[in-house]
Design a protein around this motif. Sequence first.
Motif, PDB file in Angstrom:
ATOM      1  N   ASP A   1       0.553  -1.087  -0.389  1.00 43.86           N
ATOM      2  CA  ASP A   1       0.259   0.177   0.193  1.00 43.86           C
ATOM      3  C   ASP A   1       0.958   1.259   0.145  1.00 43.86           C
ATOM      4  O   ASP A   1       0.788   2.117  -0.677  1.00 43.86           O
ATOM      5  CB  ASP A   1      -0.399  -0.103   1.407  1.00 43.86           C
ATOM      6  N   GLU A   2       1.683   1.268   0.737  1.00 44.43           N
ATOM      7  CA  GLU A   2       2.416   2.258   0.900  1.00 44.43           C
ATOM      8  C   GLU A   2       3.957   2.735  -0.036  1.00 44.43           C
ATOM      9  O   GLU A   2       3.902   3.812  -0.824  1.00 44.43           O
ATOM     10  CB  GLU A   2       3.736   2.042   2.074  1.00 44.43           C
TER      11      GLU A   2
ATOM     12  N   GLN B   1       3.277   1.756  -3.550  1.00 45.26           N
ATOM     13  CA  GLN B   1       1.547   2.494  -4.760  1.00 45.26           C
ATOM     14  C   GLN B   1       1.157   3.239  -4.029  1.00 45.26           C
ATOM     15  O   GLN B   1       1.473   3.974  -5.475  1.00 45.26           O
ATOM     16  CB  GLN B   1       0.616   1.210  -4.006  1.00 45.26           C
ATOM     17  N   ASP B   2       1.130   3.799  -3.218  1.00 47.95           N
ATOM     18  CA  ASP B   2       1.052   5.476  -2.566  1.00 47.95           C
ATOM     19  C   ASP B   2       2.126   6.385  -3.407  1.00 47.95           C
ATOM     20  O   ASP B   2       2.026   7.391  -3.641  1.00 47.95           O
ATOM     21  CB  ASP B   2       1.444   5.669  -0.996  1.00 47.95           C
TER      22      ASP B   2
ATOM     23  N   GLN C   1       2.368   6.458  -6.587  1.00 51.01           N
ATOM     24  CA  GLN C   1       1.506   7.643  -7.725  1.00 51.01           C
ATOM     25  C   GLN C   1       1.577   8.869  -7.588  1.00 51.01           C
ATOM     26  O   GLN C   1       1.345   9.901  -8.480  1.00 51.01           O
ATOM     27  CB  GLN C   1      -0.171   7.785  -6.070  1.00 51.01           C
ATOM     28  N   GLN C   2       2.779   9.051  -6.690  1.00 48.47           N
ATOM     29  CA  GLN C   2       3.874  10.247  -5.958  1.00 48.47           C
ATOM     30  C   GLN C   2       4.508  11.149  -6.954  1.00 48.47           C
ATOM     31  O   GLN C   2       4.278  12.424  -7.613  1.00 48.47           O
ATOM     32  CB  GLN C   2       4.201  10.616  -4.421  1.00 48.47           C
TER      33      GLN C   2
ATOM     34  N   LEU D   1       1.509  13.171  -7.712  1.00 46.96           N
ATOM     35  CA  LEU D   1       0.102  13.101  -6.837  1.00 46.96           C
ATOM     36  C   LEU D   1      -1.320  13.450  -7.339  1.00 46.96           C
ATOM     37  O   LEU D   1      -1.339  14.871  -7.029  1.00 46.96           O
ATOM     38  CB  LEU D   1       0.635  13.764  -5.442  1.00 46.96           C
TER      39      LEU D   1
ATOM     40  N   LYS E   1      -6.302  11.461   1.607  1.00 47.36           N
ATOM     41  CA  LYS E   1      -5.131  11.867   1.861  1.00 47.36           C
ATOM     42  C   LYS E   1      -5.129  12.263   3.147  1.00 47.36           C
ATOM     43  O   LYS E   1      -3.021  11.723   3.742  1.00 47.36           O
ATOM     44  CB  LYS E   1      -4.484  12.709   0.193  1.00 47.36           C
TER      45      LYS E   1
ATOM     46  N   ARG F   1      -4.986  10.139   5.411  1.00 48.82           N
ATOM     47  CA  ARG F   1      -3.783   9.147   5.477  1.00 48.82           C
ATOM     48  C   ARG F   1      -2.731   9.818   5.997  1.00 48.82           C
ATOM     49  O   ARG F   1      -1.894   9.406   7.014  1.00 48.82           O
ATOM     50  CB  ARG F   1      -3.400   8.795   4.057  1.00 48.82           C
TER      51      ARG F   1
ATOM     52  N   ILE G   1       5.486  10.149   2.223  1.00 46.49           N
ATOM     53  CA  ILE G   1       4.256  10.468   2.095  1.00 46.49           C
ATOM     54  C   ILE G   1       3.469  11.407   2.957  1.00 46.49           C
ATOM     55  O   ILE G   1       2.716  12.103   1.996  1.00 46.49           O
ATOM     56  CB  ILE G   1       3.849   9.044   2.382  1.00 46.49           C
TER      57      ILE G   1
ATOM     58  N   ILE H   1       1.679  14.519   0.898  1.00 46.27           N
ATOM     59  CA  ILE H   1       0.553  15.328   0.817  1.00 46.27           C
ATOM     60  C   ILE H   1       0.800  16.548   1.006  1.00 46.27           C
ATOM     61  O   ILE H   1      -0.135  17.100   0.291  1.00 46.27           O
ATOM     62  CB  ILE H   1       0.012  13.968   1.511  1.00 46.27           C
TER      63      ILE H   1
END
Length: 261
Positions: A91-92, A94-95, A98-99, A103, A152, A155, A228, A232
């Motif tokens: 998951d991390e 993947q985030d 994306q960034q 993002l 986000k 998160r 992350i 964000i």
Amino acid sequence: GKRLVSFTYHSEDEFGRLFRYFSDMVDQLRFSEERQSELISAIAHDFRTPLTTIKGYASYIASGRVTDLERIKKQMKKIEQKTDDLDKLLDELQDFTQQSTELKLNLSRIHVKSFAKGIIEDYLVKIKESGLTLQWKLRISNDLYIEADETKLRRVLENLLNNAIYYNKPNGSILLTCDQREGHVLFSVIDKGEGISQEDLTKIFTKFYRAEKSRNRNNGGTGLGLTICQSIVQRHGGSISVSSELGRGSSFSFTIPFFQS
Ligand code: ADP
């Protein structure tokens, strides 16, 4: 982007997902060759630890040497936990990919007080179960709204709260505050935990960085959480900062500007 890894996987199991993800990621990242191999070895390292444990228990059970059902159950439980660690890692990551592409924010109007209360509600049980206490101070007016990506933003707070739980002391406390300032909302997560050394403080927002102590503990942490958080927050036009004292605790704060229309 040059393709470094090429896999054909058909299985939809955890490992299939992992390898598909991995090759996609390599495609997506437009890093220099050096950065890419650095990244890959860090990821490989983080995956290897839980995998080694899973393999160890699985081989032991498969060998037929353990016959006690309770013991087998315990070992299966460990395997399950380690699989969760791998899942969290995915998951991390993947985030993170994306960034690095960009993002994307999914903006909506958020009622700040309800948002904060929702998070407190989610965390009350979790924090209590960890033997810690949660306090909060929401010094914001009832009609305060921000324009932000709710998932986000959640998160960010989750990452900070999870760290505040994890790096706390037995019977420790956590304080969540939310303040209305000129042009922005200020969120803080303050713990009375183990704290961070001055040397580590300058590095904890760096990708994959984990303080020496945390690395040794092997909690399935990745050193990506704060990176992350920072991306964000910055993407929302805010900033994140930390102050900490070793042995005394840490305080993480970030701002989210009010939306100007
Ligand atoms: P992870 O927790 O997965 O290691 P993070 O990026 O969230 O990764 O944090 C990086 C490092 O910063 C942690 O490994 C830990 O050493 C340190 N850290 C983060 N939050 C805290 C905290 N509340 N108290 C003490 N140390 C912390």
